[in-house]
Design a protein around this motif. Sequence first.
Motif, mmCIF file in Angstrom:
data_model
loop_
_atom_site.group_PDB
_atom_site.id
_atom_site.type_symbol
_atom_site.label_atom_id
_atom_site.label_comp_id
_atom_site.label_asym_id
_atom_site.label_seq_id
_atom_site.Cartn_x
_atom_site.Cartn_y
_atom_site.Cartn_z
ATOM 1 N N ASP A 153 -0.406 -21.494 24.275
ATOM 2 C CA ASP A 153 -1.317 -21.005 22.930
ATOM 3 C C ASP A 153 -2.809 -21.257 22.818
ATOM 4 O OD1 ASP A 153 -1.935 -21.275 20.164
ATOM 5 O OD2 ASP A 153 -1.140 -23.582 20.179
ATOM 6 N N TYR A 154 -3.296 -19.752 23.666
ATOM 7 C CA TYR A 154 -4.884 -20.264 23.727
ATOM 8 C C TYR A 154 -5.512 -18.875 22.902
ATOM 9 C CZ TYR A 154 -3.187 -23.607 27.664
ATOM 10 O OH TYR A 154 -2.158 -23.891 28.461
ATOM 11 N N ASP A 155 -7.141 -19.305 22.559
ATOM 12 C CA ASP A 155 -7.262 -18.268 21.854
ATOM 13 C C ASP A 155 -8.659 -17.959 22.025
ATOM 14 O OD1 ASP A 155 -8.800 -21.027 20.842
ATOM 15 O OD2 ASP A 155 -7.476 -20.804 18.891
ATOM 16 N N ALA A 156 -9.132 -18.522 23.331
ATOM 17 C CA ALA A 156 -10.447 -17.956 23.806
ATOM 18 C C ALA A 156 -10.334 -18.516 25.380
ATOM 19 C CB ALA A 156 -11.246 -19.163 23.384
ATOM 20 N N THR A 157 -11.059 -17.522 26.087
ATOM 21 C CA THR A 157 -11.835 -18.006 27.398
ATOM 22 C C THR A 157 -12.955 -18.054 28.188
ATOM 23 O OG1 THR A 157 -11.199 -16.829 29.553
ATOM 24 C CG2 THR A 157 -11.590 -15.245 27.818
#
Length: 179
Positions: A153-157
């Motif tokens: 559940d990730y939205d950036a890197t």
Amino acid sequence: MKTQLCQLLAYCETSGAPVGICSLTEANAWRGTEYEQTLYWDVVQSIGHTLLFEFDAAHRFFNTETGNFAFYRSVDGAELVLAEIISIEQEAEIPWNGIAFTCDDDTKAPLKLKGLTCFFDSAITLPSALLPYTSLYAVGQTTPWNVAVLDCDYDATCEVVFKSDTLHLQGICFRKQRS
């Protein structure tokens, strides 16, 4: 900026191929090097030198050169680090916990990574028996693992690095944006 303190989730190896990153459904449809006409060969020809390569809307690849990589996760699960082991001294050990990675702020980018996500040796064809929940597999070998299914559940890197006198790790941090 640094990541939160992270703990080792898994140590894995590929056959030297990039680490595939896609949904479990897409991973089950993937065909490895034993097939001549596959996306794998297109990926290898176009991957370039970026750490995280987006091949298409469904497939991303972590460009590992050594084939040795580890997953680290923060205690609260807000950060997941996929790190290649660039170098390690003979007597050194991979840290189990308490490791913080330095973030390269210039590489921050939005990225949607949601649901069951498969991280795998892209040279292999995965068996259809991969289970639809978080697990680690050693496909076609006894150890170490070369496939990880993680609930994401990730939205950036951003790109990250950890260096000490005995260890050099370099990779990607997937993170939840803070409110």
